[in-house]
Design an enzyme around this catalytic site. Sequence first.
Site, PDB file in Angstrom:
ATOM      1  N   GLU A  30      -9.108  -2.715 -16.649  1.00  0.00           N
ATOM      2  CA  GLU A  30      -8.297  -3.034 -15.482  1.00  0.00           C
ATOM      3  C   GLU A  30      -8.373  -4.537 -15.228  1.00  0.00           C
ATOM      4  OE1 GLU A  30      -7.739  -1.778 -10.742  1.00  0.00           O
ATOM      5  OE2 GLU A  30      -9.319  -0.870 -11.957  1.00  0.00           O
ATOM      6  N   ASN A  75      -6.521   0.589  -9.221  1.00  0.00           N
ATOM      7  CA  ASN A  75      -5.832   0.153  -8.018  1.00  0.00           C
ATOM      8  C   ASN A  75      -4.879  -1.005  -8.294  1.00  0.00           C
ATOM      9  OD1 ASN A  75      -7.410   2.060  -6.737  1.00  0.00           O
ATOM     10  ND2 ASN A  75      -8.802   0.589  -5.799  1.00  0.00           N
ATOM     11  N   ASN A 175      -1.732   5.855  -9.910  1.00  0.00           N
ATOM     12  CA  ASN A 175      -3.191   5.848  -9.812  1.00  0.00           C
ATOM     13  C   ASN A 175      -3.621   6.157  -8.383  1.00  0.00           C
ATOM     14  OD1 ASN A 175      -6.027   4.905 -10.780  1.00  0.00           O
ATOM     15  ND2 ASN A 175      -5.666   3.723  -8.918  1.00  0.00           N
ATOM     16  N   GLU A 176      -4.466   7.176  -8.226  1.00  0.00           N
ATOM     17  CA  GLU A 176      -5.114   7.506  -6.950  1.00  0.00           C
ATOM     18  C   GLU A 176      -4.142   7.444  -5.765  1.00  0.00           C
ATOM     19  OE1 GLU A 176      -8.731   5.251  -6.441  1.00  0.00           O
ATOM     20  OE2 GLU A 176      -9.688   6.209  -8.153  1.00  0.00           O
ATOM     21  N   TYR A 247     -17.423   8.832  -9.293  1.00  0.00           N
ATOM     22  CA  TYR A 247     -18.479   7.846  -9.499  1.00  0.00           C
ATOM     23  C   TYR A 247     -19.729   8.322  -8.773  1.00  0.00           C
ATOM     24  CZ  TYR A 247     -14.696   4.750 -11.002  1.00  0.00           C
ATOM     25  OH  TYR A 247     -13.621   4.211 -11.657  1.00  0.00           O
ATOM     26  N   GLU A 295     -11.388   8.317 -14.899  1.00  0.00           N
ATOM     27  CA  GLU A 295     -12.344   7.356 -14.340  1.00  0.00           C
ATOM     28  C   GLU A 295     -13.627   8.108 -14.043  1.00  0.00           C
ATOM     29  OE1 GLU A 295     -11.298   4.631 -11.206  1.00  0.00           O
ATOM     30  OE2 GLU A 295      -9.189   4.556 -11.838  1.00  0.00           O
ATOM     31  N   GLN A 352     -15.809   0.883 -16.296  1.00  0.00           N
ATOM     32  CA  GLN A 352     -14.810   0.287 -17.178  1.00  0.00           C
ATOM     33  C   GLN A 352     -15.483  -0.152 -18.477  1.00  0.00           C
ATOM     34  OE1 GLN A 352     -12.182  -2.518 -15.219  1.00  0.00           O
ATOM     35  NE2 GLN A 352     -11.927  -1.157 -13.482  1.00  0.00           N
TER      36      GLN A 352
END
Length: 502
Positions: A30, A75, A175-176, A247, A295, A352
Amino acid sequence: MPQTDSARFTLDPAFTVGDVNPRLFGSFVEHLGRCVYTGIHEPGHPAADEAGLRTDVLALIRELGVTVIRYPGGNFVSGYKWEDGVGPVEERPRRLDLAWRSTETNRFGLSEYIDFVRKVDGEPMMALNLGTRGVAEALELQEYANHPSGTALADLRIGHGDKDPYGIGLWCLGNEMDGPWQTGHKTAEEYGRLAAETARAMRQIDPDVELVACGSSNQSMPTFASWEATVLQECYDLVDHISLHAYYEERDGDRDSFLASAVDMESFIENVVATCDHIGARLKSKKKINLSFDEWNVWYQTHYHNAEPLNWEEAPRLLEDNYSVTDAVVVGSLLIALLRHADRVTVACLAQLVNVIAPIMTEPGGPAWRQTTFYPFAQASAHGRGRVLRVEVDSPTYETAGYGEVPLLHATAVLDESTGAVTVFAVNRDQHRPLPLEIALPALPVTRVVEHTVLADADPEARNTLADPERVTPRPGEGTELADGALRTTLEPMSWNVIRLA
């Protein structure tokens, strides 16, 4: 913790989970912090190639065994104009990145990403901006990237120096989008309709395109499960995967719960599968939606949320967690969780790849090195290819504040059907005591232990750093024997273990 007894399980090739999709060993790049700039891309570095890519980093990525690489966010993508990252570098605009309050130079863009992915023998996974943009822009990017020639956008790519199409086959529809932090955040109904219309239009260009719809950003979201159900009600037959993000971090010194993080990951996977299959049943569809866990990692988010606001710097040092051996054991356990659900998790991306919560670290103008978390991922990618065998452990348990009673042993096994070789991945969650383990192998023709490696350390805070980049590395295990149709060993306290049998 209580005094441990032994743990045991049986492996039988008649009882399997499913075949491992190589995409399970994906990662994520990213435009965030130093992941791109001074991470993978640093013109002028002594190790940079003609494209400005750091060859020392490329070598580590190949060693890591990454397969698919998701890009450009995250993001970041929800405010990204892909056109900013194509064409002559000196003509590309500088933009404000709202997601990370940074300045994006666009020196690295689509062509550079494709070149990078090819040099590490990876597969592209492109995320689309469905936050501030929509169907038209997605189609324009698809045409620019994949159409051979003869249209304005395909010929523009050729004019930019890329004669051959990029061949991007795997796309993320945003994304999200469930997250209020996301630029262009939408309700499930709004996003579901947009995802459906984008998917329908993209399939008019390429019926075989693979598409990932946005699932919940994590299992604790207030809209979890209802989000998936609403979105899939709109686009079930138009997409192939739905995403999961998770996460984990140690909170308030509760290491016992942290070591059991995979309990939450497995619950998350199983709950999303149940939701997908429920919607499939309601729609009377024979199709199965697979999961893209695109992720996942250990990330100390509490450190970031307590940080000062960023002030539009270029490539700031951001989210550069330095991982301990404890973190590496948890990453190994999360890999076990993904493999244990290989029948439905067909894409996964460690987030990442470089510098930003990453297994690889660099210094501008200086060296690159492996974090502790590098090793379980590299070993799983190297030896976790084949068919996952079903593992039902009989293990001592311990009590956690976060997840209740949890087995001390977390394990899976992968069979290479072409050779008959078997690899066992196992974690002992006990912080202080070794765990005796016996594995019955009544129907597997293995005759020897090829290798047993252990990642553990007497200091649970041991880390690899610029000053000491090899403080923590895998080492040979001891006392592992194969006899009388069973493997017997003892797992060290708080350890990640790879046992290869042939």
